[in-house]
Each structure stands twice: as C-alpha cells, then as structure tokens.
Motif scaffolding. Structure first.
Motif, PDB file in Angstrom:
ATOM      1  N   ALA A 258     -10.071  -5.804   1.483  1.00  0.00           N
ATOM      2  CA  ALA A 258      -9.621  -5.903   2.969  1.00  0.00           C
ATOM      3  C   ALA A 258     -10.795  -6.217   3.863  1.00  0.00           C
ATOM      4  N   ARG A 259     -12.036  -5.748   3.323  1.00  0.00           N
ATOM      5  CA  ARG A 259     -13.123  -6.173   4.430  1.00  0.00           C
ATOM      6  C   ARG A 259     -13.925  -7.248   4.057  1.00  0.00           C
TER       7      ARG A 259
ATOM      8  N   ARG B  57      -8.813  -1.511  -0.333  1.00  0.00           N
ATOM      9  CA  ARG B  57      -9.432  -1.069   0.898  1.00  0.00           C
ATOM     10  C   ARG B  57     -10.861  -1.884   0.920  1.00  0.00           C
ATOM     11  N   ARG B  58     -11.505  -2.098   0.023  1.00  0.00           N
ATOM     12  CA  ARG B  58     -12.997  -2.658  -0.038  1.00  0.00           C
ATOM     13  C   ARG B  58     -12.569  -4.089   0.130  1.00  0.00           C
TER      14      ARG B  58
ATOM     15  N   THR C  68      -5.152 -11.125   3.706  1.00  0.00           N
ATOM     16  CA  THR C  68      -4.082 -10.160   3.451  1.00  0.00           C
ATOM     17  C   THR C  68      -2.759 -10.562   2.489  1.00  0.00           C
TER      18      THR C  68
ATOM     19  N   ARG D 164       0.800   4.134  -3.123  1.00  0.00           N
ATOM     20  CA  ARG D 164       0.788   5.416  -2.597  1.00  0.00           C
ATOM     21  C   ARG D 164       2.017   6.497  -3.146  1.00  0.00           C
TER      22      ARG D 164
ATOM     23  N   LEU E 187      -5.577   1.285  -4.969  1.00  0.00           N
ATOM     24  CA  LEU E 187      -5.829   1.299  -3.357  1.00  0.00           C
ATOM     25  C   LEU E 187      -7.313   1.295  -3.063  1.00  0.00           C
ATOM     26  N   LEU E 188      -8.267   1.850  -3.566  1.00  0.00           N
ATOM     27  CA  LEU E 188      -9.366   1.876  -3.349  1.00  0.00           C
ATOM     28  C   LEU E 188     -10.198   0.673  -3.267  1.00  0.00           C
TER      29      LEU E 188
ATOM     30  N   ALA F  28       0.805  -1.170   0.021  1.00  0.00           N
ATOM     31  CA  ALA F  28       0.148   0.131   0.203  1.00  0.00           C
ATOM     32  C   ALA F  28       0.873   1.331  -0.167  1.00  0.00           C
TER      33      ALA F  28
END
Length: 225
Positions: A149-150, A146-147, A155, A85, A142-143, A81
């Motif tokens: 990861a839920r 993030r989703r 991981t 970035r 990244l977006l 990540a």
C-alpha cells in the motif's frame, strides 16, 4: 439560491456509485463534501457567486466516475482487509472450539471399534490443517498488503488481490469441513450423530464458514468497478 445544490447532487451521485462498508463510505463521502465546501468557499471569496463557486469546486474535484473508481478501491480494500482479519481470528477459534468439544464428548477416534482408514485420516488432517494454514496466509497477506500500500500499487489492485485470496481461503476451509462431513457420512453415518454437542458444534462451524463465504463474495463485489 440557484446552484446551491450542485455539491449535494455531486455527493449524491457519488454515493449511488459506491458499495462497501457503511462507516468507511460515510467517511469518504464526508471527506469529499468537506473538500468541496472548502473549495467552493475559496472561490466565493475570490468573487464568484454561489452556483459558480460550487460548479468550479466540483469541476476541480474531478468527474464522478473517476472519483468513484478511486473511492471504490478504498472501500474494497477496507472490506478485504477486514475479511482477512476475520479469517485470521475466527477460523482457528472455531476449529479449537470444535476440537475441544470433540475431545470432551467423544475422545480419541481410536476409541471406536475399527480405526479409520488411511484415506479418512488424510481428509481429517487436511481439515485440521486448513484453518491454521488459512490463518497464516491471512497474516502474511495483511503484512505484505500493508507494505504494498506504500508503493505504487493501486488500492483497487490490492482490493482485488485480497478478494481472490479471501475466496480461495474460505473455499479451502469449506472443502475441509465438507470433506470430513462427507467422509464421515460415507464411512460411518452414525458418527455424525454420535454426540449431539459435537453435531451442534459442527453445524456452528458450517454456519460460520457460510458467513465467511458471504464476506468473501462481498470482497469480489466491492473490488469490481
């Protein structure tokens, strides 16, 4: 005290297996130690001696190999990540700096005696576009990450996806930069040294890309178990 180092030995063994960002690793190890200490304290309160309490806490925490695999996924994902970035921010910034430098010191390419051929313009457009495309892909990744990861995606899987994406993205940016350098050297080598400030900006861009390549390679290393 006999057995007083069981938790220490466990944390040390865990430490040796993990690779990744130092501050994230330190946090994970501190979290593991806190959890083990709390568990050992609870077992002592139930009447176990120090060694037995620590051994029970370690056994409940899980084998080092299994815990290290989970933690390594978190470390790989954290580094992946961070690399995405960095790509998102640094590549466009470096390209803008180089382009402004070129416009100030050289001006439009059409200002040369002979306009560049179409194949050269194609390579130049690819190089100009690559940084922005890579930055956009990094934002989307990244977006989406993030989703994901839920959800039930592990991981470690996310870390490996980020690593592959980082390697491809840096590879595309490097191809663009090296492509325009080689094309310029083939078309008119004198242009490479036409402006010392632009030549310095080019070297700076390459140095940044090489640093990003190192970060991308570490993504692969940290996401491998």
């Amino acid at each position: 005290m006999a057995g007083a180092g069981v938790i220490d030995e466990y944390v040390t063994a865990l430490d040796r297996r993990l690779r990744g960002p130092g501050h994230v690793k330190d946090d994970l190890l501190a979290e593991a130690r806190d959890g083990l200490d709390d568990a050992a304290r609870a077992h002592r309160d139930r009447g176990l001696d120090e060694e037995a309490a620590q051994r029970r806490a370690v056994a409940e925490f899980g084998p080092v190999t299994a815990v290290a695999r989970d933690y390594q996924g978190l470390l790989g994902l954290a580094h992946g990540a961070r690399t995405l970035r960095t790509l998102m921010l640094v590549l466009p910034a470096v390209h803008v700096i180089w382009e402004l430098n070129r416009r100030f010191w050289i001006g439009a390419w059409q200002g040369f005696d002979a306009p560049p051929p179409s194949w050269y313009l194609f390579v130049a457009r690819f190089n100009d576009t690559a940084s922005w495309v890579v930055a956009g892909v990094a934002v989307v990744a990244l977006l989406v990450g993030r989703r994901l990861a839920r959800t039930a995606v592990s991981t470690l899987t996310l870390a490996r996806l980020a690593a592959v994406l980082a390697v491809v993205a840096v590879g595309a940016a490097l191809c663009g930069n090296l492509g325009i350098l080689l094309a310029t050297a083939h078309l008119d080598p004198a242009r490479l040294l036409f402006s010392p400030p632009v030549a310095a900006a080019t070297l700076f861009s390459l140095a940044v890309l090489l640093r990003l390549a190192v970060l991308a390679r570490r993504c692969l290393v940290f996401s491998s178990v």
